[in-house]
Design an enzyme around this catalytic site. Sequence first.
Site, PDB file in Angstrom:
ATOM      1  N   LYS A 143      43.712  36.273  34.930  1.00  0.00           N
ATOM      2  CA  LYS A 143      43.798  34.780  34.448  1.00  0.00           C
ATOM      3  C   LYS A 143      44.188  35.117  32.926  1.00  0.00           C
ATOM      4  O   LYS A 143      45.086  35.634  32.505  1.00  0.00           O
ATOM      5  CB  LYS A 143      42.967  33.918  35.092  1.00  0.00           C
ATOM      6  CG  LYS A 143      42.474  34.197  36.520  1.00  0.00           C
ATOM      7  CD  LYS A 143      43.395  34.122  37.460  1.00  0.00           C
ATOM      8  CE  LYS A 143      43.226  34.515  38.878  1.00  0.00           C
ATOM      9  NZ  LYS A 143      41.861  34.064  39.437  1.00  0.00           N
TER      10      LYS A 143
ATOM     11  N   ASP B  88      30.793  31.710  36.520  1.00  0.00           N
ATOM     12  CA  ASP B  88      32.365  32.234  36.336  1.00  0.00           C
ATOM     13  C   ASP B  88      32.954  31.435  35.140  1.00  0.00           C
ATOM     14  O   ASP B  88      33.245  30.200  35.470  1.00  0.00           O
ATOM     15  CB  ASP B  88      32.689  31.836  37.884  1.00  0.00           C
ATOM     16  CG  ASP B  88      34.154  32.537  37.830  1.00  0.00           C
ATOM     17  OD1 ASP B  88      35.015  32.612  36.915  1.00  0.00           O
ATOM     18  OD2 ASP B  88      34.687  33.057  39.134  1.00  0.00           O
TER      19      ASP B  88
ATOM     20  N   ARG C 139      34.788  57.546  36.470  1.00  0.00           N
ATOM     21  CA  ARG C 139      34.233  56.252  37.228  1.00  0.00           C
ATOM     22  C   ARG C 139      33.081  55.729  36.352  1.00  0.00           C
ATOM     23  O   ARG C 139      33.123  54.389  36.465  1.00  0.00           O
ATOM     24  CB  ARG C 139      33.868  56.764  38.882  1.00  0.00           C
ATOM     25  CG  ARG C 139      32.964  55.439  39.283  1.00  0.00           C
ATOM     26  CD  ARG C 139      32.949  55.405  40.792  1.00  0.00           C
ATOM     27  NE  ARG C 139      32.809  56.883  41.524  1.00  0.00           N
ATOM     28  CZ  ARG C 139      31.774  57.869  41.306  1.00  0.00           C
ATOM     29  NH1 ARG C 139      30.594  57.325  40.953  1.00  0.00           N
ATOM     30  NH2 ARG C 139      31.828  59.006  41.996  1.00  0.00           N
TER      31      ARG C 139
END
Length: 378
Positions: free
Chosen positions: A195, A170, A46
């Site tokens: 994307k 973003d 993690r």
Amino acid sequence: MKLSTKCIHSGNHPDPSTGAIMPPIYQTSTYVQEAPGKHKGFEYSRTQNPTRKALEENLAAIENGRHGLCFASGMAATSTAIELLKSGDHVISGGDVYGGTYRVFTKVFTNYHIGFDFVDTTDVLNVKSRINEKTRMIWLESPTNPMLRLADIEEISKLAKSRGILVAVDNTFATPALQNPLDLGADIVVHSTTKYLGGHSDVVGGALIVNDDGLRAKLAFLQNSMGAVPGPMDCFLTLRGTKTLAVRMKQHCENALTIARWLSEHKKVKEVHYPGLESHPQHQLAKKQMRGFGGMISFSMDATLEDSVRAVSSTKIFSLAESLGGVESLIEHPASMTHASIPREERLKLGFEDGLIRLSVGIEDVDDLIEDLAQAMG
Ligand SMILES: *Cc1c(COP(=O)(O)O)cnc(C)c1O
């Protein structure tokens, strides 16, 4: 080093134990220590994982940033950036942000008493007028989704810097191939790597890129504490995607510009939103802060809502689907799909009509794409 070279080489070092040219998929949760606390920099996956580290280095390099942090999705990256804030803090956000961003801001983070103001960020003065003593962050998307409007990242960053406000951009639509917000003065770059960075519609992921060491430390603490990290296989796939980012973006831009021009001349089309068109109200700003205009187009037809919906359901090469940025072309109807969580009045205020159609132009042969749109639009 220039972009195409960094895409291919940054973060990708041959594996020291075998010489494997590709970073292995370190499918492991833990790492053996020689003595308590004596290890090779990896303790638990993690916190750190070598495949993730390779991707983090790669993304930082192509964004011209110093530090990259990867997440399980774009929304996990977005949420972790907002977790830098405290109850009572205020955020100024662009009005037509990604639907999921609007949802997490208004339906989740307002529960923690973080306040959000949504403004039209095409005008710096709109941002300036909403700044108050509690404002800690300005959240921008440029180009926006689905209206393809721009925010002047450099001007807004100047405004924020003098007041100690963080600017997060973003950059999912533009990608680091076309725009680098850190170079324009922003503090945090946010990506949905699902994307264009992944580029093949086969993996979900997100990333934050920063220059400041203190900000990196805070975000790494949150990344480990909240735990929204990607697995090594997902990191490997994304890293494979970014190698071809520069060539893919060239073709996305070329195809999209050709289609945007074709749509502008189509007799059934009312309006085309694409920053590469001279008719785009911010075409000059696009030329100043971007190196290309991207693969996303939205447009409205001079037709009833039913006819527009019929058009998006009638394409054969463009697939009717949410998401964007893959090599294949997608078409969708934002009001009933990606942006259904935004109330209709809010959408109309943004100039976002019920019949608006959004295209994610892929890298197929553009003649085939135009023929497909022509038959679907009738
Ligand atoms: C898809 C997207 C997101 C969310 O990313 P996920 O990977 O789907 O969580 C955020 N911002 C923009 C602009 C997006 O297109």
